[in-house]
Scaffold this motif. Structure first.
Motif, PDB file in Angstrom:
ATOM      1  N   GLY B 351     -32.220 -30.961  -6.036  1.00  0.00           N
ATOM      2  CA  GLY B 351     -30.922 -30.385  -6.351  1.00  0.00           C
ATOM      3  C   GLY B 351     -29.785 -31.003  -5.566  1.00  0.00           C
ATOM      4  O   GLY B 351     -28.616 -30.710  -5.812  1.00  0.00           O
ATOM      5  N   GLU B 352     -30.093 -31.888  -4.599  1.00  0.00           N
ATOM      6  CA  GLU B 352     -29.002 -32.552  -3.875  1.00  0.00           C
ATOM      7  C   GLU B 352     -28.270 -33.473  -4.836  1.00  0.00           C
ATOM      8  O   GLU B 352     -28.881 -34.026  -5.749  1.00  0.00           O
ATOM      9  N   ARG B 353     -26.978 -33.633  -4.621  1.00  0.00           N
ATOM     10  CA  ARG B 353     -26.237 -34.563  -5.473  1.00  0.00           C
ATOM     11  C   ARG B 353     -25.251 -35.360  -4.612  1.00  0.00           C
ATOM     12  O   ARG B 353     -24.792 -34.875  -3.558  1.00  0.00           O
ATOM     13  N   LEU B 354     -24.956 -36.569  -5.088  1.00  0.00           N
ATOM     14  CA  LEU B 354     -24.009 -37.415  -4.367  1.00  0.00           C
ATOM     15  C   LEU B 354     -22.617 -37.155  -4.911  1.00  0.00           C
ATOM     16  O   LEU B 354     -22.402 -37.192  -6.124  1.00  0.00           O
ATOM     17  N   GLU B 355     -21.668 -36.886  -3.996  1.00  0.00           N
ATOM     18  CA  GLU B 355     -20.291 -36.595  -4.413  1.00  0.00           C
ATOM     19  C   GLU B 355     -19.325 -37.204  -3.413  1.00  0.00           C
ATOM     20  O   GLU B 355     -19.354 -36.835  -2.228  1.00  0.00           O
ATOM     21  N   GLY B 356     -18.512 -38.109  -3.867  1.00  0.00           N
ATOM     22  CA  GLY B 356     -17.467 -38.678  -3.003  1.00  0.00           C
ATOM     23  C   GLY B 356     -17.990 -39.256  -1.708  1.00  0.00           C
ATOM     24  O   GLY B 356     -17.395 -39.039  -0.645  1.00  0.00           O
ATOM     25  N   GLY B 357     -19.086 -39.955  -1.738  1.00  0.00           N
ATOM     26  CA  GLY B 357     -19.607 -40.607  -0.544  1.00  0.00           C
ATOM     27  C   GLY B 357     -20.379 -39.667   0.360  1.00  0.00           C
ATOM     28  O   GLY B 357     -20.682 -40.024   1.498  1.00  0.00           O
ATOM     29  N   ALA B 358     -20.671 -38.471  -0.121  1.00  0.00           N
ATOM     30  CA  ALA B 358     -21.476 -37.532   0.674  1.00  0.00           C
ATOM     31  C   ALA B 358     -22.594 -36.986  -0.202  1.00  0.00           C
ATOM     32  O   ALA B 358     -22.554 -37.099  -1.425  1.00  0.00           O
ATOM     33  N   CYS B 390     -20.378 -27.509   6.641  1.00  0.00           N
ATOM     34  CA  CYS B 390     -21.132 -26.430   6.020  1.00  0.00           C
ATOM     35  C   CYS B 390     -20.210 -25.242   5.718  1.00  0.00           C
ATOM     36  O   CYS B 390     -19.190 -25.063   6.370  1.00  0.00           O
ATOM     37  N   THR B 391     -20.604 -24.507   4.743  1.00  0.00           N
ATOM     38  CA  THR B 391     -19.825 -23.334   4.348  1.00  0.00           C
ATOM     39  C   THR B 391     -20.762 -22.126   4.368  1.00  0.00           C
ATOM     40  O   THR B 391     -21.797 -22.137   3.693  1.00  0.00           O
ATOM     41  N   GLY B 392     -20.395 -21.157   5.160  1.00  0.00           N
ATOM     42  CA  GLY B 392     -21.201 -19.941   5.247  1.00  0.00           C
ATOM     43  C   GLY B 392     -22.611 -20.194   5.709  1.00  0.00           C
ATOM     44  O   GLY B 392     -23.566 -19.594   5.202  1.00  0.00           O
ATOM     45  N   PRO B 414     -24.559 -23.806  13.781  1.00  0.00           N
ATOM     46  CA  PRO B 414     -23.358 -24.654  13.826  1.00  0.00           C
ATOM     47  C   PRO B 414     -22.183 -23.887  14.415  1.00  0.00           C
ATOM     48  O   PRO B 414     -22.078 -22.671  14.243  1.00  0.00           O
ATOM     49  N   LEU B 415     -21.340 -24.620  15.117  1.00  0.00           N
ATOM     50  CA  LEU B 415     -20.230 -23.962  15.809  1.00  0.00           C
ATOM     51  C   LEU B 415     -19.261 -23.287  14.853  1.00  0.00           C
ATOM     52  O   LEU B 415     -18.803 -22.187  15.076  1.00  0.00           O
ATOM     53  N   LYS B 416     -18.900 -23.975  13.814  1.00  0.00           N
ATOM     54  CA  LYS B 416     -17.915 -23.397  12.887  1.00  0.00           C
ATOM     55  C   LYS B 416     -18.160 -23.968  11.504  1.00  0.00           C
ATOM     56  O   LYS B 416     -18.756 -25.038  11.349  1.00  0.00           O
ATOM     57  N   GLY B 417     -17.703 -23.275  10.521  1.00  0.00           N
ATOM     58  CA  GLY B 417     -17.871 -23.755   9.153  1.00  0.00           C
ATOM     59  C   GLY B 417     -16.564 -24.314   8.626  1.00  0.00           C
ATOM     60  O   GLY B 417     -15.497 -24.113   9.206  1.00  0.00           O
ATOM     61  N   GLY B 418     -16.650 -25.046   7.552  1.00  0.00           N
ATOM     62  CA  GLY B 418     -15.444 -25.507   6.863  1.00  0.00           C
ATOM     63  C   GLY B 418     -14.897 -26.850   7.321  1.00  0.00           C
ATOM     64  O   GLY B 418     -14.157 -27.500   6.587  1.00  0.00           O
ATOM     65  N   ASP B 419     -15.218 -27.284   8.537  1.00  0.00           N
ATOM     66  CA  ASP B 419     -14.702 -28.571   9.028  1.00  0.00           C
ATOM     67  C   ASP B 419     -15.851 -29.574   9.181  1.00  0.00           C
ATOM     68  O   ASP B 419     -16.980 -29.197   9.434  1.00  0.00           O
ATOM     69  N   TRP B 420     -15.487 -30.833   9.061  1.00  0.00           N
ATOM     70  CA  TRP B 420     -16.484 -31.875   9.318  1.00  0.00           C
ATOM     71  C   TRP B 420     -16.800 -31.920  10.808  1.00  0.00           C
ATOM     72  O   TRP B 420     -15.901 -31.829  11.636  1.00  0.00           O
TER      73      TRP B 420
END
Lengths: 176, 470
Positions: B351-358, B390-392, B414-420
């Motif tokens: 189910g992984e997909r490649l999107e915009g270099g990620a 990561c998100t949530g 992870p320390l925080k979500g939403g940021d790289w």
């Protein structure tokens, strides 16, 4: 002395090992003493002194006359300083503890005699002052010859000797 | 003249107490002098021999040119005679060098020196088409005039000799690396120094001088070196050769078969699959082993020790105390995955997909994983790094498997979500799932990268495995 040195070097150009032996016998003690003052280490001092003789043997044409003793001291000192530089780079993090003897002038050496103190104070001097004073006081070299050996002017040699003496005297005053 | 001073007496007595030259000092100098003399004699003899050989070869060539008639008889039989000659004469060599580029793709193009011998050898027009076309001379009008052009066609024949003699330098002039900047280059022994431009190719035999600071090079073979003085890089009997002219060299060929041969002050050291430090000064070569197998003057240098060799032999080992040259060595990238395309070993495809270099995953089974193309050998100091968002997500679990399915697992929040954000983990600190005391060991082979998450979405921008000199 210079004449005989010139003759010995001339014989060396003809690959005469006897001439090398004679030159080594005449200058080895002075060279080892002075490189020991520069490096503070016996093994390095021997290596540097030996290297100076070998370089003369390898290329006697490099000595173009004048004081052979000064020439040998110049080469040996340069070799020693290069070695110190290389070692210092290699052991940069441990440099101070490895390369220098305890040098705190305020440090009173319990039981140490005056001569040991002089050696210790001498070790704290800048290399050029230390070497100039040793060449003058121990080897009895003239100011001009020391200037030749250190690649500097006679005035600078005089200044270095006076400064070295003053610093040693000051250290004695501080420690007494 | 500074007059007499009581301090002088003290200095004289103090220094005078110390012994002068030790016993045997003069004998050692004499021994070295004799060694030098013998070496000089050997060199003289070698030069003499070389001179005689060259003179003899020149006479032979002159004799051949003067007295041997190369004119082929003007009859069709000569075509058969010529057939073999050009094909041996190296005509195929230039073709072969250009075509099998993949064997050494970069090296040959940038090596201008290698181009010189090549056009000369074939004799350009004649020999190349000849052997192929002569068997079918009838439709081709060219072979007919050739026998008349008697002087030009046969000339390539004496060139079989230059062919093989010119060939050896070609493999030597291989590309070693490309230059960063702040390096001076000297391409040949007596050439002028010139400032390098970033990206300049360094071919074997190029002498380099660090203008300031340390120079870090990643070699085309994959090895990494750093130097702060002057070196010449080359190849010698399959080994990478570094001639150290002054100061220090750090080398890392961990994980590679190609050995590194270091020469300095007439002495030699050899590093196999390891990392080491070398330095030259005052007739001595010092070698320090950090990892792998290192020899100096034929003697082994144990890990974390240094030994010094001079013409008198190899000194005893001393414990390694550190070296300024090791400061801030850039990590060596072992493998890197940017997700512009799928990794060569393949994504797990759940189910992984490649999107915009990620690579992105936002559904069950909530992990992103891929296999290495081949297994990846763990090296000392190796780390895995990756950039992710990561998100949530409450928890991340990095899993890596060996070929025998032993799993090594690291779990964190992870320390925080939403940021790289970027993460770097020492492989040696990741425990085995079934044995908390077991860690990944150098030499073990990883076969994958797999990052589980507990949450809704995970994106990974890149993953890389690097080796850091610790």
């Amino acid at each position: 002395m210079d004449d005989s040195d010139d003759m010995l070097v001339a014989r060396m150009r003809r690959s005469d090992l006897g001439a090398l032996d004679a030159i080594v016998a005449a200058h080895q003690d002075a060279l080892v003493r002075i490189t020991r003052v520069v490096t503070g280490d016996d093994a390095r001092a021997h290596d540097a002194a030996q290297e100076a003789f070998v370089r003369l043997w390898r290329n006697p044409e490099a000595f173009v006359g004048g004081s052979l003793r000064a020439w040998l001291i110049t080469v040996a000192r340069n070799v020693a300083l290069n070695e110190i530089r290389a070692t210092r780079r290699r052991t940069a993090r441990h440099d101070k503890s490895e390369m220098r003897p305890p040098s705190d002038p305020a440090l009173k050496v319990a039981g140490a005699d005056r001569l040991a103190q002089v050696r210790m104070f001498l070790d704290t001097l800048p290399e050029q002052e230390r070497t100039a004073l040793t060449l003058f006081a121990v080897e009895g070299m003239a100011q001009a010859e020391i200037a030749l050996a250190l690649g500097t002017s006679e005035g600078a040699v005089k200044q270095a000797i006076l400064s070295a003496r003053k610093k040693i005297r000051d250290r004695f005053d501080e420690s007494s | 003249m500074p007059g007499h001073d009581p301090v002088d007496d003290l200095v004289r007595r103090s220094i005078g107490q110390a012994p002068g030259a030790p016993a045997g000092f003069g004998a050692r100098v004499r021994m070295r002098a004799q060694g030098e003399m013998a070496a000089r004699r050997r060199a003289r003899v070698a030069w003499l021999r070389a001179g005689v050989s060259v003179a003899a070869a020149a006479l032979l060539v002159a004799f051949i040119l003067l007295y041997v008639d190369f004119t082929p008889p003007a009859n069709p039989d000569t075509a058969q005679g010529n057939e073999a000659a050009p094909s041996q004469a190296g005509t195929p060599t230039p073709e072969g060098k250009r075509k099998p580029g993949p064997e050494a793709p970069a090296p040959k193009e940038p090596a201008p020196a290698a181009n010189d011998p090549l056009p000369r050898a074939p004799g350009n027009d004649g020999p190349k088409p000849q052997p192929e076309r002569e068997p079918e001379p009838k439709p081709q009008p060219e072979p007919a005039p050739k026998p008349e052009d008697t002087v030009e066609t046969p000339k390539p024949e004496p060139k079989p000799e230059p062919g093989p003699t010119e060939a050896p330098p070609a493999p030597e002039r291989v590309l070693i690396a490309t230059v960063p900047d702040n390096v001076k280059l000297r391409l040949f022994e007596n050439a002028q120094w010139r400032d390098a431009k970033a990206g300049d190719p360094i071919v074997a035999g190029t002498r380099m001088q660090a203008r300031r600071g340390n120079i870090d090079l990643l070699l085309s073979g994959g090895e990494q070196i750093r130097f702060d003085g002057e070196i010449t890089l080359g190849v010698h009997e399959g080994a990478l050769l570094a001639e150290l002219h002054n100061d220090g060299l750090y080398a890392d060929n961990l994980g590679f078969e190609r050995e590194l041969l270091v020469r300095g002050e007439g002495l030699e050291s050899r590093l196999a699959a390891g990392t080491a430090l070398f330095s030259v000064s005052s007739g001595a070569l010092t070698a320090t082993c950090l990892e792998g197998r290192l020899t100096l003057g034929g003697e082994v240098v144990e890990r974390r020790t240094e030994r010094k060799a001079t013409s008198r032999g190899v000194q005893r080992a001393r414990e390694f105390q550190g070296d300024a040259l090791l400061k801030a060595i850039p990590p060596r990238v072992i493998a890197r995955y940017d997700f512009d395309v799928a990794p060569a070993g393949g994504l797990y495809g759940d189910g992984e997909r490649l999107e915009g270099g990620a690579v992105v995953m936002d559904q069950k089974p909530y992990y992103i994983g891929f296999r290495h193309n081949a297994t990846l050998a763990v090296l000392p100091g190796m780390r895995v790094r990756f950039r992710f968002r990561c998100t949530g997500v409450e928890r991340l679990e990095l899993e890596q498997f060996l070929a025998d399915n032993t799993m090594f697992k690291h779990v964190w929040t992870p320390l925080k979500g939403g940021d790289w954000q970027e993460v770097e983990l020492r492989l040696a600190e990741i425990p085995a799932r079934d044995d908390a005391d077991r860690r990944l060991q150098p030499g073990e082979a990883l076969r994958n990268f797999k990052l589980h998450f507990v949450g809704s979405k995970l994106e990974i921008d890149w993953v890389e495995f690097v080796r850091v000199q610790e």
